[in-house]
Scaffold this motif. Structure first.
Motif, PDB file in Angstrom:
ATOM      1  N   ASP A   1      14.652  14.431 -44.816  1.00 54.49           N
ATOM      2  CA  ASP A   1      15.452  13.214 -44.746  1.00 54.49           C
ATOM      3  C   ASP A   1      14.886  12.184 -43.777  1.00 54.49           C
ATOM      4  O   ASP A   1      15.282  11.017 -43.814  1.00 54.49           O
ATOM      5  CB  ASP A   1      16.895  13.550 -44.358  1.00 54.49           C
ATOM      6  CG  ASP A   1      17.596  14.345 -45.447  1.00 54.49           C
ATOM      7  OD1 ASP A   1      17.255  14.162 -46.633  1.00 54.49           O
ATOM      8  OD2 ASP A   1      18.470  15.164 -45.109  1.00 54.49           O
ATOM      9  N   THR A   2      13.988  12.611 -42.887  1.00 50.23           N
ATOM     10  CA  THR A   2      13.354  11.678 -41.956  1.00 50.23           C
ATOM     11  C   THR A   2      12.005  11.281 -42.541  1.00 50.23           C
ATOM     12  O   THR A   2      11.102  12.100 -42.639  1.00 50.23           O
ATOM     13  CB  THR A   2      13.162  12.328 -40.572  1.00 50.23           C
ATOM     14  OG1 THR A   2      14.433  12.722 -40.072  1.00 50.23           O
ATOM     15  CG2 THR A   2      12.506  11.362 -39.607  1.00 50.23           C
ATOM     16  N   VAL A   3      11.919  10.028 -42.958  1.00 46.22           N
ATOM     17  CA  VAL A   3      10.721   9.534 -43.639  1.00 46.22           C
ATOM     18  C   VAL A   3      10.156   8.342 -42.877  1.00 46.22           C
ATOM     19  O   VAL A   3      10.865   7.391 -42.577  1.00 46.22           O
ATOM     20  CB  VAL A   3      11.050   9.113 -45.096  1.00 46.22           C
ATOM     21  CG1 VAL A   3       9.817   8.550 -45.784  1.00 46.22           C
ATOM     22  CG2 VAL A   3      11.623  10.291 -45.874  1.00 46.22           C
ATOM     23  N   LEU A   4       8.888   8.435 -42.556  1.00 46.59           N
ATOM     24  CA  LEU A   4       8.176   7.325 -41.942  1.00 46.59           C
ATOM     25  C   LEU A   4       7.420   6.586 -43.033  1.00 46.59           C
ATOM     26  O   LEU A   4       6.912   7.208 -43.976  1.00 46.59           O
ATOM     27  CB  LEU A   4       7.197   7.837 -40.887  1.00 46.59           C
ATOM     28  CG  LEU A   4       7.815   8.659 -39.760  1.00 46.59           C
ATOM     29  CD1 LEU A   4       6.720   9.215 -38.858  1.00 46.59           C
ATOM     30  CD2 LEU A   4       8.780   7.807 -38.963  1.00 46.59           C
ATOM     31  N   ARG A   5       7.319   5.271 -42.907  1.00 50.98           N
ATOM     32  CA  ARG A   5       6.631   4.474 -43.916  1.00 50.98           C
ATOM     33  C   ARG A   5       5.564   3.629 -43.247  1.00 50.98           C
ATOM     34  O   ARG A   5       5.772   3.095 -42.160  1.00 50.98           O
ATOM     35  CB  ARG A   5       7.624   3.587 -44.656  1.00 50.98           C
ATOM     36  CG  ARG A   5       8.726   4.399 -45.324  1.00 50.98           C
ATOM     37  CD  ARG A   5       9.712   3.504 -45.999  1.00 50.98           C
ATOM     38  NE  ARG A   5      10.900   4.269 -46.393  1.00 50.98           N
ATOM     39  CZ  ARG A   5      11.723   3.896 -47.352  1.00 50.98           C
ATOM     40  NH1 ARG A   5      11.493   2.800 -48.038  1.00 50.98           N
ATOM     41  NH2 ARG A   5      12.781   4.624 -47.644  1.00 50.98           N
ATOM     42  N   TYR A   6       4.428   3.517 -43.924  1.00 52.85           N
ATOM     43  CA  TYR A   6       3.284   2.799 -43.375  1.00 52.85           C
ATOM     44  C   TYR A   6       2.746   1.809 -44.389  1.00 52.85           C
ATOM     45  O   TYR A   6       2.627   2.137 -45.574  1.00 52.85           O
ATOM     46  CB  TYR A   6       2.166   3.784 -43.002  1.00 52.85           C
ATOM     47  CG  TYR A   6       2.623   4.788 -41.967  1.00 52.85           C
ATOM     48  CD1 TYR A   6       2.610   4.459 -40.620  1.00 52.85           C
ATOM     49  CD2 TYR A   6       3.095   6.038 -42.341  1.00 52.85           C
ATOM     50  CE1 TYR A   6       3.046   5.365 -39.667  1.00 52.85           C
ATOM     51  CE2 TYR A   6       3.531   6.945 -41.399  1.00 52.85           C
ATOM     52  CZ  TYR A   6       3.507   6.605 -40.059  1.00 52.85           C
ATOM     53  OH  TYR A   6       3.947   7.498 -39.126  1.00 52.85           O
ATOM     54  N   THR A   7       2.411   0.621 -43.924  1.00 54.52           N
ATOM     55  CA  THR A   7       1.769  -0.355 -44.797  1.00 54.52           C
ATOM     56  C   THR A   7       0.373   0.146 -45.140  1.00 54.52           C
ATOM     57  O   THR A   7      -0.140   1.083 -44.513  1.00 54.52           O
ATOM     58  CB  THR A   7       1.639  -1.726 -44.106  1.00 54.52           C
ATOM     59  OG1 THR A   7       0.766  -1.602 -42.981  1.00 54.52           O
ATOM     60  CG2 THR A   7       3.003  -2.271 -43.670  1.00 54.52           C
ATOM     61  N   GLU A   8      -0.242  -0.486 -46.113  1.00 52.00           N
ATOM     62  CA  GLU A   8      -1.598  -0.097 -46.490  1.00 52.00           C
ATOM     63  C   GLU A   8      -2.551  -0.196 -45.296  1.00 52.00           C
ATOM     64  O   GLU A   8      -3.354   0.704 -45.062  1.00 52.00           O
ATOM     65  CB  GLU A   8      -2.107  -0.969 -47.636  1.00 52.00           C
ATOM     66  CG  GLU A   8      -3.506  -0.610 -48.076  1.00 52.00           C
ATOM     67  CD  GLU A   8      -4.045  -1.517 -49.161  1.00 52.00           C
ATOM     68  OE1 GLU A   8      -5.008  -1.086 -49.837  1.00 52.00           O
ATOM     69  OE2 GLU A   8      -3.529  -2.628 -49.343  1.00 52.00           O
TER      70      GLU A   8
END
Length: 98
Positions: A62-69
């Protein structure tokens, strides 16, 4: 002039981050390293639009990190270059980044 450019860059990055975290990723396909089993602890990634990437731990999905390209590219290149290599574990058993 530099201050205005810094503010503009910061505002652009904040917009990108807001857009990235507003994406519905409920249907993405999660990938993990080859050879890992479903029940094993592992890092999982999902490919998002425009080259972005989401990352999570199989132990805490449930803990999701998101990164730009750009962020993901910088991380991968740094990892390939050894920036995140761990030193041998000291006597306390906790490995530390160099």
């Amino acid at each position: 002039m530099v201050d205005a450019e810094d503010r503009e860059l910061k505002a652009r990055k904040e917009r990108e981050r807001d857009e990235l975290y507003s994406l519905d990723i409920s249907g993405v396909e999660w990938h993990s390293a080859p050879g890992t089993e479903e029940h094993e602890e592992r890092v999982e990634i999902a490919y998002l639009p425009e080259g972005a990437v989401a990352m999570r731990s199989s132990l805490d999905p449930d803990t999701v990190l998101r990164y730009t390209e750009a962020e993901w590219r910088a991380f991968v290149l740094g990892a390939r270059d050894g920036e995140f290599d761990l030193e041998p574990a000291p006597e306390d058993g906790v490995a530390r980044a160099e």
